[in-house]
Write an enzyme that holds these catalytic residues in place. Sequence first.
Site: not given
Length: 407
Positions: A10, A91, A180, A241
């Site tokens: 990842n 990923r 996700h 965020r």
Amino acid sequence: MSNKLVLVLNCGSSSLKFAVINATNGDEIISGLAECFNLPDARIKWKIAGKKGATSLPANSAHSQAISYIVEEIINKEDGLAEQFAAVGHRIVHGGEKFTESVIIDEEVLEGIETCSSLAPLHNPAHVLGIKAAQAAFPTLPQVAVFDTAFHQSMPAKAFMYALPYNLYKQYAIRRYGMHGTSHLFVSQEAAKILNKPVNQLNVISAHLGNGASITAIKNGKSVDTSMGMTPLEGLVMGTRCGDLDPSIIEYLVTRKEYSLTGVMDILQKQSGLLGISGISSDFREITENYEKGNERATLAMDMFIYRLAKYIASYAVPLGRIDAIIFTGGIGENSHIVRTKVLELLTVFGYQIDSEKNKAAILGEQGIITKNGSPVAMVIPTNEEWVIAQDSLALASTDSLALASA
Ligand code: ADP
């Protein structure tokens, strides 16, 4: 093919998470993190069979140096380990509209991932670096791309379109993609097992609540709506965020208050959410601690996080019609009994009744239903994105080797 191990990578812009996973049962043989890329204090840490290791990497190391270290100093030091690898699984954050499922990486796929960089400028270029370094380190192994966005490609246009002029979608691919996906897919499949229902008949709402947070409406096993948009900024209140926002605020700050556009975007991405509201931290454990002490702004941050989450869940009754379960996952979803209690309290109109003992027991990787018998179901399911990546990689590597054998 008898090999079952997959090296899962990842790659971020300044770090790289890695794991060696047994794709058949999800066992984690190695896990680790290389970080502080392109800085003097680049470093790496890892765990093999419970034993931890850590060291610094040469100054300014990045993806290729980190992958060399992982291969030469960690994997190759374990007798016979590398020989059991079936594939390397990557990923990939953004697959745009091009990638609707996991694929074996060839030149065309690599180009496709590069093309999607405009939609994920921090992530996709780093993935490309990671893929190239892994190809050099394992030239004979299939490399597989598993996209965060792929699961959401089943969303209908009424859910993925923004109400902007249609040509912005046609010309620039401006639409909602969602993120996700591997996590939402994994927990929905686990929920099907717990509820003893075929996945293709299952309607669930899955809330992945980590530093980034998103929620997905899954109908008959497919994503039909999700809270993240073209980028991971839209939707829920997150660690740093802001989530949903009136876009005019950006114009107001830039034209009336002399903020730069870059400055405003930095605020929305890195200084907002739980951190911005509380002024304390983006980490939910610290928010919880301060909320329990009665801190006003930590309480507001907690309340906003929960309120927006509950509103999203309620709104997903629209695409789903029937809700078989709400699933909580991610670091916050898997561990915060307070969030789960308060969210379900806001959803009493749907009849949810929490079982406080079961709810408190579902922490630190314990899964289970957290509602009372007779109540609509809510459950906690620890996510395992690495295992999904390993499973897809093994499956594609197996078909690839069959194809080669029959060619
Ligand atoms: P990432 O998006 O980086 O993968 P995680 O899924 O690991 O994030 O979730 C990180 C979040 O989970 C952090 O806000 C952390 O504080 C929160 N978290 C972890 N353990 C707990 C806990 N016991 N109680 C509340 N929140 C927790």
